[in-house]
Scaffold this motif. Structure first.
Motif, PDB file in Angstrom:
ATOM      1  N   PRO A 207       0.808  -1.126  -0.719  1.00 51.51           N
ATOM      2  CA  PRO A 207       0.134  -0.250   0.129  1.00 51.51           C
ATOM      3  C   PRO A 207       0.905   1.499   0.444  1.00 51.51           C
ATOM      4  O   PRO A 207       0.257   2.117  -0.631  1.00 51.51           O
ATOM      5  CB  PRO A 207      -1.250  -0.492   1.591  1.00 51.51           C
ATOM      6  N   GLU A 208       1.823   1.077   0.471  1.00 55.93           N
ATOM      7  CA  GLU A 208       3.095   2.581   0.659  1.00 55.93           C
ATOM      8  C   GLU A 208       3.593   2.415  -0.693  1.00 55.93           C
ATOM      9  O   GLU A 208       4.136   1.828  -1.410  1.00 55.93           O
ATOM     10  CB  GLU A 208       3.953   2.375   1.874  1.00 55.93           C
ATOM     11  N   ARG A 209       4.727   3.891  -1.081  1.00 56.90           N
ATOM     12  CA  ARG A 209       5.238   4.050  -2.135  1.00 56.90           C
ATOM     13  C   ARG A 209       6.372   4.014  -1.473  1.00 56.90           C
ATOM     14  O   ARG A 209       6.941   4.357  -0.611  1.00 56.90           O
ATOM     15  CB  ARG A 209       4.858   4.706  -2.437  1.00 56.90           C
ATOM     16  N   ASP A 210       7.586   3.491  -2.124  1.00 55.87           N
ATOM     17  CA  ASP A 210       9.285   3.988  -2.021  1.00 55.87           C
ATOM     18  C   ASP A 210       9.269   4.982  -1.829  1.00 55.87           C
ATOM     19  O   ASP A 210       8.230   5.791  -2.470  1.00 55.87           O
ATOM     20  CB  ASP A 210      10.146   3.045  -2.983  1.00 55.87           C
ATOM     21  N   SER A 211      10.566   5.506  -1.259  1.00 54.63           N
ATOM     22  CA  SER A 211      11.330   7.556  -1.183  1.00 54.63           C
ATOM     23  C   SER A 211      11.151   7.434  -2.178  1.00 54.63           C
ATOM     24  O   SER A 211      11.377   9.178  -2.469  1.00 54.63           O
ATOM     25  CB  SER A 211      12.226   6.893  -0.177  1.00 54.63           C
ATOM     26  N   GLN A 212      10.934   7.328  -3.346  1.00 52.62           N
ATOM     27  CA  GLN A 212      10.645   8.701  -4.670  1.00 52.62           C
ATOM     28  C   GLN A 212       9.263   8.095  -5.372  1.00 52.62           C
ATOM     29  O   GLN A 212       9.354   8.330  -6.539  1.00 52.62           O
ATOM     30  CB  GLN A 212      12.079   7.444  -6.329  1.00 52.62           C
ATOM     31  N   GLY A 213       8.643   7.368  -4.429  1.00 53.30           N
ATOM     32  CA  GLY A 213       7.348   7.901  -4.887  1.00 53.30           C
ATOM     33  C   GLY A 213       6.843   5.986  -5.577  1.00 53.30           C
ATOM     34  O   GLY A 213       5.400   6.321  -6.869  1.00 53.30           O
ATOM     35  N   ARG A 214       7.920   5.806  -6.414  1.00 57.17           N
ATOM     36  CA  ARG A 214       7.074   4.539  -6.871  1.00 57.17           C
ATOM     37  C   ARG A 214       6.423   3.002  -6.272  1.00 57.17           C
ATOM     38  O   ARG A 214       6.710   3.136  -5.309  1.00 57.17           O
ATOM     39  CB  ARG A 214       8.485   3.975  -8.368  1.00 57.17           C
ATOM     40  N   ARG A 215       5.397   2.747  -6.532  1.00 53.64           N
ATOM     41  CA  ARG A 215       4.750   1.470  -6.507  1.00 53.64           C
ATOM     42  C   ARG A 215       5.589  -0.084  -6.038  1.00 53.64           C
ATOM     43  O   ARG A 215       6.357   0.190  -6.541  1.00 53.64           O
ATOM     44  CB  ARG A 215       3.910   0.806  -7.312  1.00 53.64           C
TER      45      ARG A 215
END
Length: 142
Positions: free
Chosen positions: A131-139
């Motif tokens: 449900p969360e994204r990584d630090s760069q906003g990627r799924r």
């Protein structure tokens, strides 16, 4: 020794066009990513997508047993795309999904990847998005 390959502008343009990505923001702020090739594979155009969404909305609103169902474009296009915009199949898939959510709400609540049962799914090869994204906003696909 390496060999060089001559490529025409048309070939490069074709390759770039095939790999173009279109993203749509979901109501929860996530992005749904679809490539041009995906759209072509299911025969989707803007007109077909809008027509499918409208038909599904009308069907949901007229359906006596369906209450509190999402009517946003992102949600409805998932079912239309899954069935390549075949209305009857899209309705059946949506109905089955809603029935499953109602019959087994625990499957959709308090999901924790550290849970032993979910770990079994992951270890057996089941793939899903966190449900969360990584630090760069990627799924993140897990």
């Amino acid at each position: 020794m390496t060999s060089t390959q001559s490529v025409s502008v048309e070939e490069v343009t074709c390759r770039v066009t095939e790999s173009l990505v279109i993203s749509e923001e979901t109501p929860d702020g996530n992005m749904e990513i679809v490539t041009i090739q995906d759209y072509e594979e299911i025969g989707e155009t803007e007109q077909i997508r809008l027509k499918s969404e409208k038909r599904l909305r009308v069907w949901i609103e007229k359906h006596d047993c369906i209450v509190n169902c999402r009517l946003d474009s992102i949600f409805l296009s998932r079912f239309a795309r899954m069935q390549k915009h075949q209305f009857e199949k899209s309705c059946t898939t949506l109905e089955n999904y809603l029935r499953m959510r109602k019959s087994h709400p625990q499957w959709f609540q308090n999901l924790d990847i550290r849970d032993e049962k979910l770990s079994e799914l992951v270890n057996s090869g089941y793939v899903f998005c966190l449900p969360e994204r990584d630090s760069q906003g990627r799924r993140v696909i897990f």
